[in-house]
Write an enzyme that holds these catalytic residues in place. Structure first.
Site, short mmCIF file in Angstrom:
data_model
loop_
_atom_site.label_atom_id
_atom_site.label_comp_id
_atom_site.label_asym_id
_atom_site.label_seq_id
_atom_site.Cartn_x
_atom_site.Cartn_y
_atom_site.Cartn_z
CG HIS A 46 -2.00 -0.94 1.24
ND1 HIS A 46 -3.13 -0.76 1.99
CD2 HIS A 46 -2.18 -2.12 0.57
CE1 HIS A 46 -3.96 -1.77 1.80
NE2 HIS A 46 -3.40 -2.60 0.95
CD GLU A 94 -2.10 4.32 3.11
OE1 GLU A 94 -1.79 3.63 2.11
OE2 GLU A 94 -3.26 4.40 3.53
CB CYS A 121 -6.78 -0.19 5.10
SG CYS A 121 -5.07 -0.77 5.07
CB CYS A 159 -2.27 1.85 6.11
SG CYS A 159 -1.85 1.01 4.55
#
Length: 164
Positions: free
Chosen positions: A56, A58, A86, A89
């Site tokens: 992801h 992040e 999410c 993260c």
């Protein structure tokens, strides 16, 4: 620039990262980490490219920032991300001690900052974050809307072509 103008400036950089993701066929989410007015990390989603669930934006930005600073503690930083983080993260944000998170659009299906959970402000954890939401939210949300609309249109087109 005042604080709001800086937030818009850095969110636009995160949006540039999101556009890079979209160009690769990735969900357009971008992240930028800033320390003392300097961008120390930038990243975009790479899940489809890497076929790795943890790539992801992040997490990739956090990893880059840790490498640059030579520390897992990202104190005195700000994370700008185009979509509400999410659970995975949000956990990494807490673990890396990022004190401030600024995000664009809410994620009603997986958002763990404000939408489904409030992980970054849960006092049961040993770290909490200052959160600013809805920075360029409409623009960030439009990136996602356009991406998924194009994806659906391409699927329909391929289905029609396969019937011919």
């Amino acid at each position: 620039m005042n604080g709001s103008e800086l937030d818009h400036f850095y969110m636009q950089l995160a949006m540039e990262e999101a556009e890079k993701a979209a160009a690769k066929g990735e969900v357009p989410i971008g992240a930028v980490i800033v320390r003392d007015g300097e961008v120390i990390a930038r990243a975009h989603n790479l899940r489809e490219t890497t076929q790795n669930a943890v790539t992801h934006a992040e997490l990739l930005a956090i990893q880059e920032a840790c490498q640059k600073l030579g520390s897992w503690r990202l104190e005195n930083t700000q994370l700008y991300v185009t979509l509400e983080p999410c659970p995975m993260c949000a956990g990494a944000i807490l673990q890396s001690r990022i004190p401030r998170v600024i995000y664009g659009a809410r994620d009603v299906k997986a958002g763990s900052v404000d939408s489904l959970y409030r992980l970054l402000n849960d006092e049961r954890f040993n770290h909490q974050c200052d959160v600013t939401e809805n920075v360029l939210a409409e623009e960030c949300g439009q990136l996602l809307t356009n991406f998924f609309r194009a994806l659906r249109e391409n699927k329909k087109k391929k289905k029609r072509e396969s019937l011919l």
